[in-house]
Each structure stands twice: as structure tokens, then as C-alpha cells.
Motif scaffolding. Structure first.
Motif, PDB file in Angstrom:
ATOM      1  N   PHE A 245     -16.711   4.776   4.248  1.00 31.05           N
ATOM      2  CA  PHE A 245     -16.237   4.130   5.299  1.00 31.05           C
ATOM      3  C   PHE A 245     -15.285   3.090   4.840  1.00 31.05           C
ATOM      4  O   PHE A 245     -14.269   2.991   5.673  1.00 31.05           O
ATOM      5  CB  PHE A 245     -17.138   3.936   6.513  1.00 31.05           C
ATOM      6  CG  PHE A 245     -16.945   2.861   7.626  1.00 31.05           C
ATOM      7  CD1 PHE A 245     -16.024   3.566   8.622  1.00 31.05           C
ATOM      8  CD2 PHE A 245     -16.885   1.723   7.559  1.00 31.05           C
ATOM      9  CE1 PHE A 245     -15.659   2.871   9.454  1.00 31.05           C
ATOM     10  CE2 PHE A 245     -16.471   0.843   8.625  1.00 31.05           C
ATOM     11  CZ  PHE A 245     -15.872   1.619   9.651  1.00 31.05           C
ATOM     12  N   PHE A 246     -15.873   2.166   4.167  1.00 29.31           N
ATOM     13  CA  PHE A 246     -15.056   0.792   3.783  1.00 29.31           C
ATOM     14  C   PHE A 246     -13.622   1.442   2.908  1.00 29.31           C
ATOM     15  O   PHE A 246     -12.595   0.830   3.385  1.00 29.31           O
ATOM     16  CB  PHE A 246     -15.918   0.043   2.839  1.00 29.31           C
ATOM     17  CG  PHE A 246     -15.199  -0.951   2.124  1.00 29.31           C
ATOM     18  CD1 PHE A 246     -14.948  -2.265   3.027  1.00 29.31           C
ATOM     19  CD2 PHE A 246     -14.780  -1.240   1.129  1.00 29.31           C
ATOM     20  CE1 PHE A 246     -14.227  -3.323   2.425  1.00 29.31           C
ATOM     21  CE2 PHE A 246     -14.162  -2.333   0.471  1.00 29.31           C
ATOM     22  CZ  PHE A 246     -13.871  -3.420   1.101  1.00 29.31           C
ATOM     23  N   CYS A 247     -13.861   2.389   2.132  1.00 33.90           N
ATOM     24  CA  CYS A 247     -12.380   2.575   1.342  1.00 33.90           C
ATOM     25  C   CYS A 247     -11.806   3.584   2.299  1.00 33.90           C
ATOM     26  O   CYS A 247     -10.350   3.429   2.421  1.00 33.90           O
ATOM     27  CB  CYS A 247     -13.025   3.375   0.097  1.00 33.90           C
ATOM     28  SG  CYS A 247     -13.716   2.648  -0.990  1.00 33.90           S
ATOM     29  N   GLY A 248     -12.232   4.433   3.365  1.00 34.39           N
ATOM     30  CA  GLY A 248     -11.216   5.009   4.265  1.00 34.39           C
ATOM     31  C   GLY A 248     -10.508   4.113   5.054  1.00 34.39           C
ATOM     32  O   GLY A 248      -9.355   4.580   5.059  1.00 34.39           O
ATOM     33  N   SER A 253      -5.518   1.391   6.222  1.00 35.58           N
ATOM     34  CA  SER A 253      -4.528   0.006   6.493  1.00 35.58           C
ATOM     35  C   SER A 253      -3.689  -0.335   5.558  1.00 35.58           C
ATOM     36  O   SER A 253      -2.765  -0.898   5.883  1.00 35.58           O
ATOM     37  CB  SER A 253      -5.690  -0.832   6.655  1.00 35.58           C
ATOM     38  OG  SER A 253      -6.385  -1.110   5.429  1.00 35.58           O
ATOM     39  N   ASN A 254      -3.902   0.475   4.307  1.00 37.84           N
ATOM     40  CA  ASN A 254      -2.711   0.461   3.056  1.00 37.84           C
ATOM     41  C   ASN A 254      -1.420   0.722   3.600  1.00 37.84           C
ATOM     42  O   ASN A 254      -0.456   0.268   3.280  1.00 37.84           O
ATOM     43  CB  ASN A 254      -3.126   0.999   1.918  1.00 37.84           C
ATOM     44  CG  ASN A 254      -2.371   0.641   0.650  1.00 37.84           C
ATOM     45  OD1 ASN A 254      -1.365   0.006   0.814  1.00 37.84           O
ATOM     46  ND2 ASN A 254      -3.034   0.814  -0.199  1.00 37.84           N
ATOM     47  N   LEU A 300     -12.840  -6.283   7.097  1.00 42.44           N
ATOM     48  CA  LEU A 300     -12.698  -6.612   5.604  1.00 42.44           C
ATOM     49  C   LEU A 300     -11.982  -5.632   4.957  1.00 42.44           C
ATOM     50  O   LEU A 300     -11.022  -6.068   3.952  1.00 42.44           O
ATOM     51  CB  LEU A 300     -14.212  -6.651   5.279  1.00 42.44           C
ATOM     52  CG  LEU A 300     -15.152  -7.832   5.469  1.00 42.44           C
ATOM     53  CD1 LEU A 300     -16.514  -7.561   4.992  1.00 42.44           C
ATOM     54  CD2 LEU A 300     -14.497  -9.041   4.616  1.00 42.44           C
ATOM     55  N   ALA A 301     -12.190  -4.364   5.169  1.00 42.57           N
ATOM     56  CA  ALA A 301     -11.094  -3.557   4.490  1.00 42.57           C
ATOM     57  C   ALA A 301      -9.586  -3.435   4.954  1.00 42.57           C
ATOM     58  O   ALA A 301      -8.925  -3.505   4.250  1.00 42.57           O
ATOM     59  CB  ALA A 301     -11.689  -1.839   4.794  1.00 42.57           C
ATOM     60  N   PHE A 305      -6.935  -4.294   1.993  1.00 36.78           N
ATOM     61  CA  PHE A 305      -6.208  -3.212   1.786  1.00 36.78           C
ATOM     62  C   PHE A 305      -4.689  -3.377   2.226  1.00 36.78           C
ATOM     63  O   PHE A 305      -3.669  -2.988   1.854  1.00 36.78           O
ATOM     64  CB  PHE A 305      -6.683  -1.987   2.118  1.00 36.78           C
ATOM     65  CG  PHE A 305      -7.831  -1.194   1.211  1.00 36.78           C
ATOM     66  CD1 PHE A 305      -7.492  -0.618   0.310  1.00 36.78           C
ATOM     67  CD2 PHE A 305      -9.081  -1.721   1.319  1.00 36.78           C
ATOM     68  CE1 PHE A 305      -8.604   0.122  -0.343  1.00 36.78           C
ATOM     69  CE2 PHE A 305     -10.452  -1.291   0.619  1.00 36.78           C
ATOM     70  CZ  PHE A 305     -10.076  -0.359  -0.570  1.00 36.78           C
ATOM     71  N   SER A 306      -4.619  -3.633   3.320  1.00 36.88           N
ATOM     72  CA  SER A 306      -3.430  -3.884   4.089  1.00 36.88           C
ATOM     73  C   SER A 306      -2.193  -4.591   3.445  1.00 36.88           C
ATOM     74  O   SER A 306      -1.294  -4.258   3.477  1.00 36.88           O
ATOM     75  CB  SER A 306      -3.511  -4.377   5.762  1.00 36.88           C
ATOM     76  OG  SER A 306      -3.729  -5.609   5.530  1.00 36.88           O
ATOM     77  N   SER A 307      -2.784  -5.483   2.620  1.00 39.11           N
ATOM     78  CA  SER A 307      -1.673  -6.616   1.854  1.00 39.11           C
ATOM     79  C   SER A 307      -1.370  -6.202   0.818  1.00 39.11           C
ATOM     80  O   SER A 307      -0.533  -6.863   0.030  1.00 39.11           O
ATOM     81  CB  SER A 307      -2.142  -8.082   1.945  1.00 39.11           C
ATOM     82  OG  SER A 307      -3.408  -8.267   1.526  1.00 39.11           O
TER      83      SER A 307
END
Length: 394
Positions: A245-248, A253-254, A300-301, A305-307
Motif C-alpha cells: 500500500f505504501f509503495c502503491g 504520487s510520483n 508519508l508516501a 515519492f511526489s518530489s
């Protein structure tokens, strides 16, 4: 943006990083077959990590000077060949050398791959680099699955599937980068670098921000499953679902973060990401409910990841004359800091109050990164030289 080329280089990123994702799952098989102890098996992971991370800026600098697209397909080929041979070799030094070769392949691919993704993004580098990054993240997810399937069918010699995958993908990249790119386009990076300038001070600040993000990401990614099994007394299946779930959420968001960065600016997205991450990280070790903790994993994810693609693009803009070096540092050297800090978090957890205390130690790391991000600025686009008007003939 040339979406076909972006997707192809992203697929190359997947086929390169699938090897790094496979190695942790492969180590127990190698240890059981050759009677390696924990320290010996850990040495194999060290061999790959050092070769893929520490050496990467060197290849980035080399790609700036040589400027040949062959580094990307050659890197994919070496990365897959090293992992593919590891299941066939008998001696520890030979396996060690094979994994060093695989790590060198990863170090060779990333600077040139990131440069190419940026070049074919046509002014939408945030989106292009985010798609490129998704390929790498997907490779780390697919690696363990491929190892499990290949060894179940063929035993340890099944690792040859990684060499076969690398051979196919490197041939595709070779065709795309060397035969499918017009000569004028191949010379474009050299012309762009000649016009750009390097802002080493800004790049130094950005490197600090990336190091902070690396420690946060690898710390959480390494210990979230153990957090659920040890703190919340959950089963291994539940822990696996939580990290999935965290990585998904992170992968999604990436892409969204890259698209947003193209609209509102790269440095602004980085600051927003830390603003989302900090409160969630502060509250995460305090909660006693696993369901509430899962909800906190989402911001947190998003924050971590988004940045990421914005950081890579900003690094390339700060070092406009050395895009390969910038990619090597942002994708390799700075990220390796997280791997060094992760065992320190484990030491804190073992000796000073368990994993919640270790998670609290990440808060000042996030604070340092957030404060440093306040000093980041998007470089201004170079102003084109005014056209010279021709004199009118009488």
C-alpha cells in the motif's frame, strides 16, 4: 513530449532496477546453496550497493564528456548479466564479482537514462522524469516476484531469466538510442550544455535535501513491515500488504508530483512534499492503532515519492553543463546515504526503546531537509539572444 521514447526508456529503467529489487530475495537462495552466513551474504549486498551507488557519479561525469547513448543499453545488459550469472557460479569471489558487474551496469544506465528522459520530455521534464522513475520503482517491485517464479521453476539456474530480459531490452534501447535518434537530436545535449551554467551552491543544498529524503525513504521502507509485526503484532501477510500500500500510493504520487512540478515549479513541489511528510512522521510513532497508522502512511508516501522527479530535474538544471554528473549524484550517491543510515536506525531500535524510537529519530532528519528546501529556487530559463534584423536593401 515524445511519449513513445519516454515509455521505452522507462521500460529500460524497469529492466535495469529489477535486478536490484531481485537481489534481497535472491540472497537467501544463494546462502542456502553455498552455506553462506549472514555476514557473507551481507557482503554480496554491499558489493552491489557500492558499485551501483558510489560509482554512479563517476559514470555520470564520463557521460558528460564522452556523450554516447550506448551507456544506457550497455548498462541494462551488464546489470542483468551479473544477476543472471550469480545463480550459476560456485565460488564466493565469482558471485561477488558478478554482483559488482551488475551494480556497475546500474551505475552506467542511470545518468544517461535520466539525461535522455529529460531531453525527450520537451519542456515537461517533471512529467517525463516521473514516468522514468516509475519504471525504476516498478522494477524493484517486480524483482522479488521474478526471482520467486524463476527459482521455483528452474532452481538457482533460473536467474538466467534476468540475463535474457536484459539482452532483449538492451537490444531495444540500442535501436532506439543509436538508430532511432536523428543526428541533430544526438548533438542537442552538447549544444545545450555549452549554453548552460553550473550553480554548485544550489546543487549542494539540493544534495542535502535528497540525502534527507533518502534516509527517510529507506528507513521507512526497510522497517515498516517489521513495525507491523513487532509493534502491532500483525502477521507477515498483513505487513506485506501494508508495504505494498505504501509503495502503491508512492508510485501514483510520483507521477502526479512530476506533472504538478511542471505547472507550479520544482522547488515548490519539494517544499510542499516536506510539509505533507513532517506532521505525518511526527504522529506516526505515537499512534497505537494499526488502522490509524495505515492512514498516516498515505501522506508519508506522498511526501517521499511526489518530489523525487522534481529533485532529479532540479539537479539537472543546477548543473546544466554536467547533466550526467547531476543525475549520477541525485540518483546514486545521495541515495546511498539512506543505506548507510538504515543500520543506525536498527541500532537505535535494538538499544533505545524499539522501532517507535527509531521512527522518531527520522523527524529531525525530515526537519533538516524541509528547512534546506526553503533555500531552493527554480533557475530562470535562459533568455534567447535577440534576432539580428537584416538591413533593408535600397
Amino acid at each position: 513530449m515524445d511519449i513513445r521514447k519516454i515509455l521505452t526508456i522507462s521500460l529500460g529503467h524497469l529492466s535495469c532496477d529489477v535486478n536490484g529489487g531481485a537481489l534481497p530475495t535472491l540472497l537467501p537462495y544463494l546462502a542456502a546453496m553455498h552455506n553462506f552466513d549472514y555476514q557473507t551474504a551481507g557482503g554480496l549486498m554491499f558489493a552491489y550497493s557500492v558499485a551501483s551507488s558510489i560509482v554512479q557519479p563517476v559514470f555520470g561525469l564520463l557521460s558528460d564528456r564522452v556523450r554516447t547513448p550506448i551507456f544506457a543499453p550497455l548498462g541494462v545488459l551488464l546489470a542483468g548479466l551479473g544477476i543472471g550469472l550469480s545463480g550459476l557460479l560456485e565460488s564466493y569471489p565469482a558471485i561477488f564479482a558478478a554482483l559488482v558487474l551488475s551494480g556497475i551496469g546500474g551505475a552506467l544506465f542511470h545518468p544517461e537514462g535520466a539525461r535522455y528522459a529529460s531531453r525527450v520530455s520537451a519542456g515537461r521534464q517533471g512529467t517525463g522524469l516521473s514516468i522514468f522513475s516509475v519504471g525504476g520503482n516498478s522494477g524493484f517491485v517486480a524483482g522479488p516476484l521474478l526471482v520467486t517464479a524463476a527459482t521455483a521453476l528452474f532452481g538457482l539456474p533460473g536467474t538466467l531469466v534476468f540475463a535474457l530480459l536484459a539482452l532483449i531490452m538492451s537490444a531495444l534501447l540500442f535501436h532506439l538510442l543509436l538508430w532511432g535518434t536523428p543526428p541533430a537530436a544526438k548533438d542537442a545535449p552538447r549544444a545545450a550544455a555549452a549554453q548552460g551554467v553550473n550553480d554548485w551552491r544550489a546543487f549542494g543544498i539540493l544534495t542535502l535535501v535528497i540525502m534527507s529524503r533518502s534516509i527517510l525513504f529507506l528507513g521507512l521502507n526497510s522497517y515498516i513491515p517489521l513495525y507491523w509485526t513487532d509493534v502491532f503484532q500483525a502477521g507477515k501477510v498483513d505487513a506485506g500488504l501494508v508495504i505494498t500500500f505504501f509503495c502503491g500510493v508512492g508510485v501514483a504520487s510520483n507521477v502526479l508530483g512530476g506533472m504538478l512540478a511542471d505547472r507550479i515549479g520544482y522547488s515548490r513541489v519539494i517544499r510542499m512534499a516536506y510539509a505533507v511528510c513532517l506532521p505525518a512522521l511526527l504522529f506516526f510513532p505515537q499512534v497505537g492503532s494499526s488502522w490509524l497508522a495505515v492512514l498516516l502512511l498515505a501522506p508519508l508516501a506522498v511526501g517521499l515519492f511526489s518530489s523525487f522527479s522534481a529533485m532529479v530535474v532540479l539537479g539537472q538544471k543546477y548543473l546544466a553543463r554536467n547533466v550526467g554528473l547531476a543525475s549520477g549524484v541525485t540518483l546514486g550517491l545521495a541515495l546511498s546515504v539512506g543505506g548507510i543510515a538504515t543500520p543506525l536506525l536498527g541500532y537505535v531500535a535494538d538499544n533505545y526503546g524499539g522501532l517507535p524510537t527509531a521512527m522518531l529519530c527520522l523527524v529531525p532528519v525530515a526537519l533538516v531537509g524541509g528547512l534546506a528546501s526553503c533555500f531552493l529556487r527554480d533557475p530562470e530559463a535562459p533568455t534567447p539572444a535577440p534576432a539580428i534584423e537584416k538591413e533593408e536593401r535600397a
